[in-house]
Scaffold this active site. Structure first.
Site, PDB file in Angstrom:
ATOM      1  N   TYR A   1      52.502  68.764  57.373  1.00  0.00           N
ATOM      2  CA  TYR A   1      53.499  67.848  56.791  1.00  0.00           C
ATOM      3  C   TYR A   1      54.774  68.623  56.424  1.00  0.00           C
ATOM      4  O   TYR A   1      55.875  68.245  56.829  1.00  0.00           O
ATOM      5  CB  TYR A   1      52.895  67.194  55.554  1.00  0.00           C
ATOM      6  CG  TYR A   1      53.772  66.170  54.867  1.00  0.00           C
ATOM      7  CD1 TYR A   1      54.114  64.980  55.502  1.00  0.00           C
ATOM      8  CD2 TYR A   1      54.225  66.373  53.564  1.00  0.00           C
ATOM      9  CE1 TYR A   1      54.888  64.023  54.850  1.00  0.00           C
ATOM     10  CE2 TYR A   1      54.992  65.414  52.919  1.00  0.00           C
ATOM     11  CZ  TYR A   1      55.322  64.242  53.561  1.00  0.00           C
ATOM     12  OH  TYR A   1      56.090  63.298  52.923  1.00  0.00           O
TER      13      TYR A   1
ATOM     14  N   LYS B   1      58.485  68.197  58.307  1.00  0.00           N
ATOM     15  CA  LYS B   1      59.693  67.737  57.613  1.00  0.00           C
ATOM     16  C   LYS B   1      60.793  68.802  57.646  1.00  0.00           C
ATOM     17  O   LYS B   1      61.974  68.478  57.731  1.00  0.00           O
ATOM     18  CB  LYS B   1      59.360  67.374  56.164  1.00  0.00           C
ATOM     19  CG  LYS B   1      58.481  66.137  56.030  1.00  0.00           C
ATOM     20  CD  LYS B   1      59.221  64.852  56.422  1.00  0.00           C
ATOM     21  CE  LYS B   1      58.372  63.620  56.160  1.00  0.00           C
ATOM     22  NZ  LYS B   1      59.036  62.379  56.536  1.00  0.00           N
TER      23      LYS B   1
ATOM     24  N   PHE C   1      43.923  57.542  40.083  1.00  0.00           N
ATOM     25  CA  PHE C   1      43.731  57.363  38.641  1.00  0.00           C
ATOM     26  C   PHE C   1      43.602  55.880  38.292  1.00  0.00           C
ATOM     27  O   PHE C   1      42.744  55.485  37.508  1.00  0.00           O
ATOM     28  CB  PHE C   1      44.898  57.969  37.855  1.00  0.00           C
ATOM     29  CG  PHE C   1      44.898  59.489  37.816  1.00  0.00           C
ATOM     30  CD1 PHE C   1      43.855  60.217  38.376  1.00  0.00           C
ATOM     31  CD2 PHE C   1      45.943  60.190  37.216  1.00  0.00           C
ATOM     32  CE1 PHE C   1      43.845  61.605  38.351  1.00  0.00           C
ATOM     33  CE2 PHE C   1      45.940  61.577  37.179  1.00  0.00           C
ATOM     34  CZ  PHE C   1      44.898  62.288  37.749  1.00  0.00           C
TER      35      PHE C   1
ATOM     36  N   ARG D   1      56.278  70.885  40.154  1.00  0.00           N
ATOM     37  CA  ARG D   1      57.124  70.049  41.015  1.00  0.00           C
ATOM     38  C   ARG D   1      58.079  69.289  40.112  1.00  0.00           C
ATOM     39  O   ARG D   1      57.663  68.478  39.295  1.00  0.00           O
ATOM     40  CB  ARG D   1      56.231  69.090  41.801  1.00  0.00           C
ATOM     41  CG  ARG D   1      56.941  68.173  42.718  1.00  0.00           C
ATOM     42  CD  ARG D   1      57.566  68.868  43.908  1.00  0.00           C
ATOM     43  NE  ARG D   1      56.690  69.062  45.043  1.00  0.00           N
ATOM     44  CZ  ARG D   1      56.554  70.233  45.673  1.00  0.00           C
ATOM     45  NH1 ARG D   1      57.210  71.288  45.267  1.00  0.00           N
ATOM     46  NH2 ARG D   1      55.767  70.327  46.736  1.00  0.00           N
TER      47      ARG D   1
HETATM   48  P1  NAD Z   1      53.528  55.194  54.125  1.00  0.00           P
HETATM   49  O1  NAD Z   1      52.388  55.873  54.777  1.00  0.00           O
HETATM   50  O2  NAD Z   1      53.243  54.046  53.226  1.00  0.00           O
HETATM   51  O3  NAD Z   1      54.605  54.709  55.189  1.00  0.00           O
HETATM   52  C1  NAD Z   1      54.830  55.392  56.385  1.00  0.00           C
HETATM   53  C2  NAD Z   1      54.907  54.366  57.506  1.00  0.00           C
HETATM   54  O4  NAD Z   1      55.161  55.047  58.737  1.00  0.00           O
HETATM   55  C3  NAD Z   1      53.591  53.595  57.686  1.00  0.00           C
HETATM   56  O5  NAD Z   1      53.839  52.202  57.707  1.00  0.00           O
HETATM   57  C4  NAD Z   1      53.064  54.097  59.028  1.00  0.00           C
HETATM   58  O6  NAD Z   1      52.292  53.135  59.712  1.00  0.00           O
HETATM   59  C5  NAD Z   1      54.355  54.459  59.737  1.00  0.00           C
HETATM   60  N1  NAD Z   1      54.179  55.430  60.824  1.00  0.00           N
HETATM   61  C6  NAD Z   1      53.547  56.630  60.786  1.00  0.00           C
HETATM   62  N2  NAD Z   1      53.601  57.228  61.995  1.00  0.00           N
HETATM   63  C7  NAD Z   1      54.292  56.385  62.814  1.00  0.00           C
HETATM   64  C8  NAD Z   1      54.675  56.434  64.188  1.00  0.00           C
HETATM   65  N3  NAD Z   1      54.376  57.474  64.980  1.00  0.00           N
HETATM   66  N4  NAD Z   1      55.382  55.383  64.696  1.00  0.00           N
HETATM   67  C9  NAD Z   1      55.706  54.312  63.923  1.00  0.00           C
HETATM   68  N5  NAD Z   1      55.361  54.219  62.620  1.00  0.00           N
HETATM   69  C10 NAD Z   1      54.659  55.253  62.069  1.00  0.00           C
HETATM   70  O7  NAD Z   1      54.311  56.344  53.316  1.00  0.00           O
HETATM   71  P2  NAD Z   1      55.515  56.213  52.281  1.00  0.00           P
HETATM   72  O8  NAD Z   1      55.015  56.729  50.986  1.00  0.00           O
HETATM   73  O9  NAD Z   1      56.140  54.891  52.364  1.00  0.00           O
HETATM   74  O10 NAD Z   1      56.524  57.294  52.884  1.00  0.00           O
HETATM   75  C11 NAD Z   1      57.588  56.903  53.736  1.00  0.00           C
HETATM   76  C12 NAD Z   1      58.428  58.119  54.087  1.00  0.00           C
HETATM   77  O11 NAD Z   1      58.936  58.732  52.898  1.00  0.00           O
HETATM   78  C13 NAD Z   1      57.648  59.187  54.842  1.00  0.00           C
HETATM   79  O12 NAD Z   1      58.470  59.750  55.833  1.00  0.00           O
HETATM   80  C14 NAD Z   1      57.349  60.211  53.771  1.00  0.00           C
HETATM   81  O13 NAD Z   1      57.226  61.496  54.306  1.00  0.00           O
HETATM   82  C15 NAD Z   1      58.560  60.090  52.859  1.00  0.00           C
HETATM   83  N6  NAD Z   1      58.250  60.505  51.496  1.00  0.00           N
HETATM   84  C16 NAD Z   1      57.511  59.701  50.668  1.00  0.00           C
HETATM   85  C17 NAD Z   1      57.219  60.132  49.374  1.00  0.00           C
HETATM   86  C18 NAD Z   1      56.432  59.285  48.410  1.00  0.00           C
HETATM   87  O14 NAD Z   1      56.229  59.702  47.266  1.00  0.00           O
HETATM   88  N7  NAD Z   1      56.009  58.100  48.767  1.00  0.00           N
HETATM   89  C19 NAD Z   1      57.651  61.393  48.943  1.00  0.00           C
HETATM   90  C20 NAD Z   1      58.364  62.182  49.827  1.00  0.00           C
HETATM   91  C21 NAD Z   1      58.680  61.727  51.093  1.00  0.00           C
END
Ligand code: NAD
Length: 323
Positions: free
Chosen positions: A151, A155, A197, A281
């Site tokens: 991951y 990124k 949690f 963090r």
């Molecule tokens: P999530 O898993 O709920 O959403 C990610 C979405 O991407 C899902 O709907 C999944 O089906 C889709 N996806 C994955 N691979 C794919 C592909 N190859 N083609 C099409 N769709 C695909 O996660 P989230 O928490 O909503 O995170 C969204 C973004 O934000 C991510 O890129 C994540 O790295 C980033 N992010 C989230 C957080 C957090 O705290 N939620 C923190 C840092 C970064």
């Protein structure tokens, strides 16, 4: 959000937790939205309430494949990627592919449409940080070959590729570094501390704490995050910009706060610490405050009590899928 009214926005990963909340705001702001998502870790339930709205489209598709969206596109938002450790450890190769090939396809789409591109990067680019809080200028401490490297490095590559498109092709880009975000539409079983949690507390089971629980996290409520992301999208600043809530708590304190929000105190069960789990963090949000005029507003107790309702409902309905 005047700039969004009438705009066409492609949201890759729009059926996920963050993506679906973004879609809500975009649609409310008058934008047409095309969601492209393969439902790997999200699902159509998260955006079911938007289907049928004028200008809203959902396409089930893997963004690591050739990517085309008909017509003009003003903004490409790349949120597709597994995001919780449990998800990216289950899907390590998909995680690397969507961060590399998926980012390449997403940038290609933005370039072909002369659209502005926003990357959802992460605080995980800082790895297990040796400075706290983490400013954007910190280069991080990532183990590239550890299990979480899939991951973190995906990124880091995505950021590098985005900036290369900016430098070589003059693509208009925005890079957000998102710190831990929580709220309604998280999956009960996504493995992150807050869902784990809540589901334990609501079932009356001890809350699973990894290690001694003295490691820290800084948690941002989803409404604040979406506001920050849209401000960055509409700003003149390419980034990277940290977005998160700088209020830092120990995991043990978080477990207490979740028990307060739920009104039940089943106690804590200690479990082994995962490999390369960060010790601290906390975002340095000085840049976001300066260039976006943005600062998280929702307190942890307020955010947790809003989120408690969501998990209560999910567990009552017996569901663990998104939506
Ligand atoms: P999530 O898993 O709920 O959403 C990610 C979405 O991407 C899902 O709907 C999944 O089906 C889709 N996806 C994955 N691979 C794919 C592909 N190859 N083609 C099409 N769709 C695909 O996660 P989230 O928490 O909503 O995170 C969204 C973004 O934000 C991510 O890129 C994540 O790295 C980033 N992010 C989230 C957080 C957090 O705290 N939620 C923190 C840092 C970064």
């Amino acid at each position: 959000m005047q700039a969004l009214d009438g705009a066409h926005v492609a949201v890759l990963g729009g059926a996920g937790f963050l993506g679906s909340h973004l879609c809500d705001k975009l649609v409310a702001g008058g934008a047409s939205v095309t969601v492209i998502d393969n439902f790997l870790t999200g699902g159509p339930d998260n955006i079911a309430h938007l289907t049928g709205r004028p200008g809203f489209r959902l396409v089930r598709y893997d963004v690591t494949d050739y990517l085309h969206v008909p017509g003009a596109v003003d903004y490409v938002l790349h949120f597709a990627s597994p995001a919780s450790p449990a998800d990216y450890l289950t899907h390590p190769i998909q995680t690397l592919k969507v961060g590399s090939l998926g980012t390449h396809k997403a940038l290609g789409l933005a370039r072909s449409k002369e659209a502005r591109f926003l990357l959802a990067s992460t605080s995980e680019v800082y790895g297990n940080p040796q400075v706290n809080p983490q400013p954007e200028s910190y280069w991080g401490n990532v183990n590239p070959v550890g299990p979480r490297g899939v991951y973190d490095e995906a990124k880091r590559f995505a950021e590098a590729l985005t900036l290369a498109y900016h430098r070589v092709h003059r693509l208009d880009v925005r890079v957000s570094r998102i710190f831990n975000t929580y709220g309604p539409r998280m999956r009960v079983d996504d493995g992150r501390a807050i869902p784990a949690f809540f589901s334990a507390a609501l079932r009356g089971e001890p809350l699973p704490v990894h290690g001694d629980g003295l490691q820290t996290r800084s948690l941002c409520y989803v409404d604040d995050m979406v506001d920050g992301l849209l401000r960055l999208l509409l700003s003149d600043h390419s980034g990277p910009v940290n977005l998160g809530n700088p209020h830092e708590v120990m995991i043990l304190e978080l477990a207490e706060a979740v028990q307060d929000a739920v009104g039940q105190r089943p106690g804590i069960a200690f479990h082994p610490r995962p490999v390369d789990d960060p010790g601290v963090r906390r975002p340095d949000t000085t840049l976001a405050e300066q260039v976006l005029g943005w600062k998280a507003q929702v307190s942890l107790s307020e955010g947790l009590s809003r989120t408690a309702e969501w998990f209560r409902l999910r567990l009552r309905n017996g569901g663990s899928a998104g939506g």
